[in-house]
Design a protein around this motif. Structure first.
Motif, PDB file in Angstrom:
ATOM      1  N   GLN A  45     -22.644  71.855  75.087  1.00 43.26           N
ATOM      2  CA  GLN A  45     -21.815  72.820  74.356  1.00 43.26           C
ATOM      3  C   GLN A  45     -22.263  74.250  74.642  1.00 43.26           C
ATOM      4  N   LEU A  46     -23.560  74.467  74.647  1.00 46.69           N
ATOM      5  CA  LEU A  46     -24.104  75.804  74.892  1.00 46.69           C
ATOM      6  C   LEU A  46     -23.747  76.300  76.293  1.00 46.69           C
ATOM      7  N   THR A  47     -23.946  75.470  77.311  1.00 49.43           N
ATOM      8  CA  THR A  47     -23.642  75.902  78.683  1.00 49.43           C
ATOM      9  C   THR A  47     -22.145  76.124  78.859  1.00 49.43           C
ATOM     10  N   ASN A  48     -21.322  75.255  78.271  1.00 47.46           N
ATOM     11  CA  ASN A  48     -19.860  75.431  78.378  1.00 47.46           C
ATOM     12  C   ASN A  48     -19.405  76.719  77.700  1.00 47.46           C
ATOM     13  N   ASP A  49     -19.908  76.968  76.490  1.00 46.93           N
ATOM     14  CA  ASP A  49     -19.543  78.202  75.775  1.00 46.93           C
ATOM     15  C   ASP A  49     -19.987  79.432  76.565  1.00 46.93           C
ATOM     16  N   TYR A  50     -21.203  79.389  77.094  1.00 53.17           N
ATOM     17  CA  TYR A  50     -21.734  80.509  77.867  1.00 53.17           C
ATOM     18  C   TYR A  50     -20.881  80.772  79.102  1.00 53.17           C
ATOM     19  N   ARG A  51     -20.521  79.738  79.822  1.00 56.57           N
ATOM     20  CA  ARG A  51     -19.692  79.887  81.026  1.00 56.57           C
ATOM     21  C   ARG A  51     -18.319  80.475  80.680  1.00 56.57           C
ATOM     22  N   GLU A  52     -17.683  79.950  79.642  1.00 57.42           N
ATOM     23  CA  GLU A  52     -16.358  80.448  79.244  1.00 57.42           C
ATOM     24  C   GLU A  52     -16.414  81.915  78.843  1.00 57.42           C
ATOM     25  N   LEU A  53     -17.411  82.267  78.037  1.00 61.08           N
ATOM     26  CA  LEU A  53     -17.522  83.653  77.577  1.00 61.08           C
ATOM     27  C   LEU A  53     -17.913  84.590  78.720  1.00 61.08           C
ATOM     28  N   SER A  54     -18.769  84.130  79.624  1.00 63.78           N
ATOM     29  CA  SER A  54     -19.134  84.955  80.780  1.00 63.78           C
ATOM     30  C   SER A  54     -17.915  85.251  81.633  1.00 63.78           C
ATOM     31  N   GLU A  55     -17.111  84.232  81.881  1.00 62.21           N
ATOM     32  CA  GLU A  55     -15.901  84.402  82.697  1.00 62.21           C
ATOM     33  C   GLU A  55     -14.900  85.320  81.994  1.00 62.21           C
ATOM     34  N   LEU A  56     -14.807  85.222  80.693  1.00 60.98           N
ATOM     35  CA  LEU A  56     -13.901  86.071  79.912  1.00 60.98           C
ATOM     36  C   LEU A  56     -14.316  87.540  80.005  1.00 60.98           C
ATOM     37  N   HIS A  57     -15.611  87.813  79.851  1.00 63.71           N
ATOM     38  CA  HIS A  57     -16.097  89.201  79.805  1.00 63.71           C
ATOM     39  C   HIS A  57     -16.393  89.796  81.174  1.00 63.71           C
ATOM     40  N   VAL A  58     -16.859  88.974  82.102  1.00 70.67           N
ATOM     41  CA  VAL A  58     -17.220  89.468  83.434  1.00 70.67           C
ATOM     42  C   VAL A  58     -16.713  88.435  84.458  1.00 70.67           C
ATOM     43  N   PRO A  59     -15.409  88.451  84.723  1.00 70.27           N
ATOM     44  CA  PRO A  59     -14.819  87.425  85.592  1.00 70.27           C
ATOM     45  C   PRO A  59     -15.443  87.367  86.986  1.00 70.27           C
ATOM     46  N   ARG A  60     -15.584  86.147  87.467  1.00 69.47           N
ATOM     47  CA  ARG A  60     -16.046  85.852  88.835  1.00 69.47           C
ATOM     48  C   ARG A  60     -17.447  86.375  89.162  1.00 69.47           C
ATOM     49  N   VAL A  61     -18.268  86.586  88.152  1.00 67.30           N
ATOM     50  CA  VAL A  61     -19.657  87.000  88.372  1.00 67.30           C
ATOM     51  C   VAL A  61     -20.552  85.822  87.977  1.00 67.30           C
ATOM     52  N   PHE A  62     -21.393  85.387  88.909  1.00 68.45           N
ATOM     53  CA  PHE A  62     -22.296  84.281  88.631  1.00 68.45           C
ATOM     54  C   PHE A  62     -23.405  84.731  87.701  1.00 68.45           C
ATOM     55  N   LYS A  63     -23.508  84.048  86.572  1.00 67.24           N
ATOM     56  CA  LYS A  63     -24.564  84.313  85.603  1.00 67.24           C
ATOM     57  C   LYS A  63     -25.277  82.988  85.342  1.00 67.24           C
ATOM     58  N   PRO A  64     -26.451  82.812  85.921  1.00 69.40           N
ATOM     59  CA  PRO A  64     -27.116  81.514  85.828  1.00 69.40           C
ATOM     60  C   PRO A  64     -27.568  81.154  84.418  1.00 69.40           C
ATOM     61  N   PHE A  65     -27.548  79.855  84.163  1.00 67.90           N
ATOM     62  CA  PHE A  65     -28.114  79.300  82.939  1.00 67.90           C
ATOM     63  C   PHE A  65     -29.422  78.624  83.336  1.00 67.90           C
ATOM     64  N   THR A  66     -30.516  79.095  82.769  1.00 62.59           N
ATOM     65  CA  THR A  66     -31.848  78.591  83.082  1.00 62.59           C
ATOM     66  C   THR A  66     -32.406  77.904  81.846  1.00 62.59           C
ATOM     67  N   GLN A  67     -33.157  76.860  82.081  1.00 60.79           N
ATOM     68  CA  GLN A  67     -33.745  76.133  80.959  1.00 60.79           C
ATOM     69  C   GLN A  67     -35.220  75.901  81.228  1.00 60.79           C
ATOM     70  N   THR A  68     -36.023  76.003  80.182  1.00 61.70           N
ATOM     71  CA  THR A  68     -37.426  75.628  80.299  1.00 61.70           C
ATOM     72  C   THR A  68     -37.556  74.147  79.979  1.00 61.70           C
ATOM     73  N   LEU A  69     -38.566  73.512  80.544  1.00 62.06           N
ATOM     74  CA  LEU A  69     -38.831  72.104  80.255  1.00 62.06           C
ATOM     75  C   LEU A  69     -40.343  71.884  80.290  1.00 62.06           C
ATOM     76  N   TYR A  70     -40.902  71.561  79.136  1.00 64.68           N
ATOM     77  CA  TYR A  70     -42.313  71.234  79.060  1.00 64.68           C
ATOM     78  C   TYR A  70     -42.485  69.823  79.612  1.00 64.68           C
ATOM     79  N   ILE A  71     -43.420  69.657  80.540  1.00 63.02           N
ATOM     80  CA  ILE A  71     -43.657  68.327  81.091  1.00 63.02           C
ATOM     81  C   ILE A  71     -45.143  68.005  81.101  1.00 63.02           C
TER      82      ILE A  71
END
Length: 143
Positions: A45-71
């Motif tokens: 849900q978070l990545t989908n919302d972020y992608r939709e809002l990014s495209e709405l506000h800044v169309p066609r600009v790649f804005k990466p979604f990064t995640q941390t993972l403790y291993i």
């Protein structure tokens, strides 16, 4: 604030967590977003919302979604994932499955955190480089 010396170009900024901002503000103003591990349905849900809002506000600009993972990378390469805070104790073969899942939901980059690792960092990094990294190729982004 004034930066000295003046930068030659804009400096990209990645918002970490929510930084006391709305997801809409993050999508509009950040160059990318670094977030923490969440339950997969929440992360989708978070990545989908972020992608939709990014495209709405800044169309066609790649804005990466990064995640941390403790291993805590197990010496048993087949070890199934056991939850630890913000991550997993897991063998590298099962780690691959977790990473493929994150990739499938739109996580562009992943930062491993070895805070809870029982093995020496050099050993873990070597194993990740040898047995995990080859499955995830880098991509050139046009400037």
């Amino acid at each position: 604030m004034r930066m000295i010396p003046n930068p030659f170009s804009s400096i990209q900024t990645m918002v970490t967590g929510f930084s006391n901002q709305s997801i809409e503000w993050i999508a509009q103003n950040g160059d990318g977003w670094i977030h923490y591990l969440r339950v997969i349905s929440q992360q989708i849900q978070l990545t989908n919302d972020y992608r939709e809002l990014s495209e709405l506000h800044v169309p066609r600009v790649f804005k990466p979604f990064t995640q941390t993972l403790y291993i805590d990378l197990s010496e048993n390469t087949d070890a199934l994932p056991i939850p630890i805070p913000l991550g997993f104790r897991v063998g590298h073969k099962q780690l691959l499955e977790i990473l493929y899942q994150f990739q499938s939901i739109g996580v562009n980059h992943l930062a491993f955190v070895l805070y809870f690792s029982k093995r020496p960092p050099e050993e873990v990094i070597q194993e990740l480089g040898e047995f995990v990294r080859p499955y995830f190729q880098t991509h050139e982004i046009p400037v």
